[in-house]
Design a protein around this motif. Structure first.
Motif, mmCIF file in Angstrom:
data_model
loop_
_atom_site.group_PDB
_atom_site.id
_atom_site.type_symbol
_atom_site.label_atom_id
_atom_site.label_comp_id
_atom_site.label_asym_id
_atom_site.label_seq_id
_atom_site.Cartn_x
_atom_site.Cartn_y
_atom_site.Cartn_z
ATOM 1 N N VAL A 137 0.841 -1.196 0.000
ATOM 2 C CA VAL A 137 0.000 0.000 0.000
ATOM 3 C C VAL A 137 0.874 1.243 0.000
ATOM 4 N N SER A 138 0.589 2.167 -0.913
ATOM 5 C CA SER A 138 1.314 3.438 -0.927
ATOM 6 C C SER A 138 0.583 4.423 -0.026
ATOM 7 N N ALA A 139 1.363 5.170 0.766
ATOM 8 C CA ALA A 139 0.737 6.097 1.707
ATOM 9 C C ALA A 139 1.523 7.397 1.771
ATOM 10 N N GLU A 140 0.829 8.423 2.229
ATOM 11 C CA GLU A 140 1.471 9.736 2.400
ATOM 12 C C GLU A 140 1.080 10.314 3.745
ATOM 13 N N SER A 141 2.058 10.902 4.419
ATOM 14 C CA SER A 141 1.753 11.566 5.679
ATOM 15 C C SER A 141 2.659 12.778 5.855
ATOM 16 N N MET A 142 2.067 13.935 6.003
ATOM 17 C CA MET A 142 2.802 15.171 6.250
ATOM 18 C C MET A 142 3.963 15.358 5.255
ATOM 19 N N GLY A 143 3.661 15.119 3.992
ATOM 20 C CA GLY A 143 4.654 15.358 2.949
ATOM 21 C C GLY A 143 5.594 14.200 2.688
ATOM 22 N N GLU A 144 5.497 13.149 3.485
ATOM 23 C CA GLU A 144 6.389 12.016 3.317
ATOM 24 C C GLU A 144 5.644 10.855 2.658
ATOM 25 N N SER A 145 6.264 10.251 1.640
ATOM 26 C CA SER A 145 5.649 9.091 0.995
ATOM 27 C C SER A 145 6.337 7.820 1.458
ATOM 28 N N PHE A 146 5.569 6.781 1.671
ATOM 29 C CA PHE A 146 6.164 5.503 2.072
ATOM 30 C C PHE A 146 5.235 4.364 1.674
ATOM 31 N N GLN A 147 5.708 3.151 1.878
ATOM 32 C CA GLN A 147 4.906 1.987 1.520
ATOM 33 C C GLN A 147 4.715 1.068 2.722
ATOM 34 N N ILE A 148 3.588 0.401 2.733
ATOM 35 C CA ILE A 148 3.285 -0.533 3.813
ATOM 36 C C ILE A 148 2.987 -1.885 3.184
ATOM 37 N N LYS A 149 3.712 -2.903 3.670
ATOM 38 C CA LYS A 149 3.512 -4.263 3.182
ATOM 39 C C LYS A 149 2.632 -4.973 4.204
ATOM 40 N N ALA A 150 1.450 -5.402 3.772
ATOM 41 C CA ALA A 150 0.508 -6.039 4.696
ATOM 42 C C ALA A 150 0.057 -7.379 4.166
ATOM 43 N N LYS A 151 -0.111 -8.335 5.089
ATOM 44 C CA LYS A 151 -0.617 -9.649 4.667
ATOM 45 C C LYS A 151 -2.119 -9.585 4.410
ATOM 46 N N ILE A 152 -2.796 -8.779 5.241
ATOM 47 C CA ILE A 152 -4.230 -8.557 5.022
ATOM 48 C C ILE A 152 -4.513 -7.059 5.088
ATOM 49 N N VAL A 153 -5.242 -6.547 4.119
ATOM 50 C CA VAL A 153 -5.732 -5.168 4.179
ATOM 51 C C VAL A 153 -7.211 -5.212 4.542
ATOM 52 N N ILE A 154 -7.578 -4.454 5.565
ATOM 53 C CA ILE A 154 -8.996 -4.300 5.905
ATOM 54 C C ILE A 154 -9.407 -2.889 5.495
ATOM 55 N N ALA A 155 -10.267 -2.806 4.485
ATOM 56 C CA ALA A 155 -10.706 -1.512 3.953
ATOM 57 C C ALA A 155 -11.856 -0.993 4.803
ATOM 58 N N ALA A 156 -11.637 0.133 5.467
ATOM 59 C CA ALA A 156 -12.667 0.722 6.330
ATOM 60 C C ALA A 156 -12.729 2.216 6.042
ATOM 61 N N ASP A 157 -12.680 2.547 4.744
ATOM 62 C CA ASP A 157 -12.525 3.957 4.365
ATOM 63 C C ASP A 157 -13.854 4.650 4.077
ATOM 64 N N GLY A 158 -14.928 4.120 4.644
ATOM 65 C CA GLY A 158 -16.197 4.854 4.613
ATOM 66 C C GLY A 158 -16.886 4.836 3.262
ATOM 67 N N PRO A 159 -17.880 5.730 3.093
ATOM 68 C CA PRO A 159 -18.691 5.725 1.867
ATOM 69 C C PRO A 159 -17.869 5.927 0.590
ATOM 70 N N GLU A 160 -16.689 6.519 0.705
ATOM 71 C CA GLU A 160 -15.836 6.666 -0.494
ATOM 72 C C GLU A 160 -15.464 5.298 -1.040
ATOM 73 N N SER A 161 -15.170 4.391 -0.145
ATOM 74 C CA SER A 161 -14.853 3.008 -0.475
ATOM 75 C C SER A 161 -13.924 2.871 -1.676
ATOM 76 N N ARG A 162 -12.772 3.497 -1.587
ATOM 77 C CA ARG A 162 -11.816 3.431 -2.705
ATOM 78 C C ARG A 162 -10.908 2.216 -2.587
ATOM 79 N N VAL A 163 -10.563 1.865 -1.339
ATOM 80 C CA VAL A 163 -9.526 0.855 -1.111
ATOM 81 C C VAL A 163 -9.956 -0.519 -1.628
ATOM 82 N N ALA A 164 -11.186 -0.928 -1.269
ATOM 83 C CA ALA A 164 -11.668 -2.245 -1.715
ATOM 84 C C ALA A 164 -11.701 -2.299 -3.238
#
Lengths: 394, 55
Positions: A137-164
């Motif tokens: 997963v690519s992520a950004e926080s306060m101007g910094e970009s990084f990646q997160i390697k996850a075995k399971i992603v749980i998408a809980a991003d609300g009505p936007e529902s982009r992650v799933a």
């Protein structure tokens, strides 16, 4: 920079926090991120929950996040015929309370943190790609970009529902299935009974309803949800009209404006895939009739979190393993969501006159419980049309 | 897409975008305009009329 975790929860609303808590309690490594700088704010919600719902999730009530204990419900038809369901008239009042979501959501996230989850706020997921053993997963926080390697992603991003959807699940809501909502929190509200939640039906809120949920003596969430497919005006324009015309709010003043979407089309069939689960509003875990989704989303979160931890400990992250979440969700909330979808569809066919007649017929009905099911059961008794459409279900 | 200054970043537009092209940050809204087919669903559902087609 690369961060590795067993489970990545994206979105720290009540559903995400509940999933993160139960996954961490199950022994998995959990990271939860939220794009906002403050968990719980701004609220996108009228803040009502049932007491039984909180109990079923094992959550003890805390005065820090409860603003009002409720005594019942008042339903108001277009010609202002009202129906009262209050504890003085009813033997089994299964009522609820009004939350302060800004505090409640934070407390739920704190519980997840205490269970061992790591929390990242002001952190946005910008994309993700499948790997052999999970997701990157690519992520950004306060101007910094990084990646997160996850075995399971749980998408809980609300009505936007982009992650799933990045993971190939079809969680897009159609406009006919997305309530468009606007709400003021107001002071100076003069309710007939400020221990009751009020629902206003009919053309005041085409495709939805308007509500006044009390949060204090003269404080209340005053809002409405509409379907954009049923009106040319925006939710906000309907809200301004409602507030100006309603005797309870004519002299009230707003201190907060909330807007947002509420998916009322039910859950998509597929809620998991290899290494991926979707929960909460993102998964349509909302009662389509009331639009309420706190308890159902948290229930989805609890089931998903527990199963995700089990999957991690067994080393089986396949769709086949995670599918148990779909089955359990169907049993715990899906069946009820499907029933209320039918009631919602029926309600959408009623005009103001028909709603007035139902309210009239309800005057002679003795309600035994304060619950949505009870209301529909009585509706079926007073309305032949409702009996025809809903009689088999309730 | 023109995003009006009163947008509240609620993300309802992103939820109905059939192509998943709208990124909602805390205080910005970013459209992937290249892939947009101008179906206008995002404009239709906005609770505060904050979106306008850029013609």
């Amino acid at each position: 920079m690369l961060i590795e975790t067993d489970i990545l929860v994206i979105g720290a609303g009540p559903a995400g926090s509940t999933a993160a808590k139960h996954a961490a309690q199950g022994g998995a490594g959990v990271l939860m991120m939220d794009k906002k700088s403050e968990i719980g704010a701004p609220k996108r919600c009228a803040e009502g929950v049932s007491n039984g719902g909180l109990e079923s999730l094992g959550i003890e009530k805390n005065p820090r996040w409860i603003t009002k204990e409720l005594d019942g419900v008042r339903l108001i038809s277009p010609n202002r015929t009202d129906v009262w369901l209050t504890s003085d008239k009813i033997d089994l009042p299964e009522t609820g309370c009004i939350l302060e979501r800004k505090v409640f959501d934070k407390y739920m996230t704190m519980d997840a943190a205490r269970a061992g989850a790591q929390i990242k706020i002001k952190t946005l997921a910008t994309g993700m790609e499948k790997t052999d053993d999970g997701y990157l997963v690519s992520a950004e926080s306060m101007g910094e970009s990084f990646q997160i390697k996850a075995k399971i992603v749980i998408a809980a991003d609300g009505p936007e529902s982009r992650v799933a959807r990045w993971g190939g699940l079809n969680t897009t809501a159609k406009p006919k299935d997305m309530e468009s909502a606007a709400q003021f929190e107001m002071a100076g509200v003069e309710m007939e009974n400020n221990n009751c939640i009020e629902f206003y039906f009919g053309s005041v809120a085409p495709g939805g309803y308007a509500w006044i949920f009390p949060k204090g003596d003269d404080i209340a969430n005053v809002g409405l949800g509409i379907l954009a497919t049923k009106t040319d005006k925006t939710a906000y324009e309907h809200l301004l009209e409602f507030v100006a015309k309603n005797p309870a709010t004519q002299n009230a003043q707003p201190v907060e404006l909330n807007i947002g979407g509420d998916p009322v089309g039910g859950m998509p069939k597929k809620l998991v895939d290899d290494n991926l689960m979707v929960i909460g509003d993102a998964a349509g875990q909302v009662n389509p009739l009331t639009g309420g989704g706190i308890i159902s989303g948290m229930t989805g979160g609890m089931i998903a979190g527990k199963l995700a931890a089990e999957a991690i400990s067994e080393g089986d992250l396949s769709r086949k393993k995670l599918k148990k979440y779909e089955d359990e969700c169907q049993e715990a909330i899906g069946k009820s969501i499907n029933k209320y979808l039918k009631v919602k569809d029926y309600m959408l066919t009623l005009n103001d006159g028909e709603l007035d007649s139902i309210a009239e017929a309800f005057q002679d009905v003795e309600f035994e419980k304060v619950s949505t099911t009870e209301l529909v059961q009585k509706l079926v008794k007073v309305s032949p049309k409702a009996l025809l459409k809903l009689g088999k279900l309730f | 897409m023109i995003v009006k200054e009163w947008c509240m970043y609620c993300g309802e537009c992103a939820g109905v975008c059939p192509r998943n092209l709208i990124e909602v940050r805390e205080l910005t809204l970013k459209f992937n305009e290249d892939q947009c087919k101008e179906c206008s669903l995002c404009i239709q559902v906005c609770p505060v009329k904050a979106l306008e087609e850029d013609k």
